[in-house]
Design an enzyme around this catalytic site. Sequence first.
Site, PDB file in Angstrom:
ATOM      1  N   LYS A  35      46.252 -27.216  -8.421  1.00 48.28           N
ATOM      2  CA  LYS A  35      45.749 -28.430  -7.463  1.00 48.28           C
ATOM      3  C   LYS A  35      47.191 -29.272  -7.387  1.00 48.28           C
ATOM      4  O   LYS A  35      47.227 -30.536  -7.693  1.00 48.28           O
ATOM      5  CB  LYS A  35      44.841 -29.223  -8.181  1.00 48.28           C
ATOM      6  CG  LYS A  35      43.336 -28.449  -7.943  1.00 48.28           C
ATOM      7  CD  LYS A  35      42.231 -29.225  -8.545  1.00 48.28           C
ATOM      8  CE  LYS A  35      42.182 -29.131 -10.156  1.00 48.28           C
ATOM      9  NZ  LYS A  35      41.138 -29.968 -10.576  1.00 48.28           N
ATOM     10  N   CYS A  36      48.363 -28.577  -7.280  1.00 49.27           N
ATOM     11  CA  CYS A  36      49.540 -29.257  -7.279  1.00 49.27           C
ATOM     12  C   CYS A  36      50.125 -29.230  -5.905  1.00 49.27           C
ATOM     13  O   CYS A  36      49.782 -28.465  -5.264  1.00 49.27           O
ATOM     14  CB  CYS A  36      50.321 -28.667  -8.318  1.00 49.27           C
ATOM     15  SG  CYS A  36      52.213 -29.132  -8.514  1.00 49.27           S
ATOM     16  N   GLY A  37      51.197 -29.992  -5.585  1.00 51.23           N
ATOM     17  CA  GLY A  37      51.915 -29.742  -4.341  1.00 51.23           C
ATOM     18  C   GLY A  37      52.515 -28.567  -4.225  1.00 51.23           C
ATOM     19  O   GLY A  37      53.022 -27.987  -3.029  1.00 51.23           O
TER      20      GLY A  37
END
Length: 159
Positions: A35-37
């Site tokens: 759930k990271c850029g």
Amino acid sequence: MKTVYDFHVNMPNGERKSLQEFEGKPLLIVNTASKCGFTPQFAGLQKLYDTYKDHGLEILGFPCSQFNNQEFAQIEKTTEFCQVNYGVTFPIFAKVEVNGPNADPLFKFLKEEKRGLLSPMIKWNFTKFLVDRNGQVIKRYAPTIEPRRIEADLAKLLS
């Protein structure tokens, strides 16, 4: 001399795996997050794996929640997310910590071998470590380095 092959890591099912199983293969070891850029880098990592796995490359993904808790609590959700959304077929291991007193021994070693720009600490998800066929860490890449930008280094290593 110590190498990455001296370490054991945890599989998602809790079993221990010796990295000696990868001896003689170049490795790209990455701390990941779902759930990271930078999560879209899974696609680039998978592309590298598809392109070079027949030449011996192994990519090893280690989910980590140390940076803004950007990983699922259950490892099953992580592995499913990687497979469904990015078609990941390279190994995803159990969640690890990469910094601090509970840092996984493998990541302590990686950081000792290749420091970051200002410190040995891993600053964020998708820090990548390139390991040669002898188990030596030869390069460290910042999270902002897209997998495609590693391809030239991989090609040299595989030739």
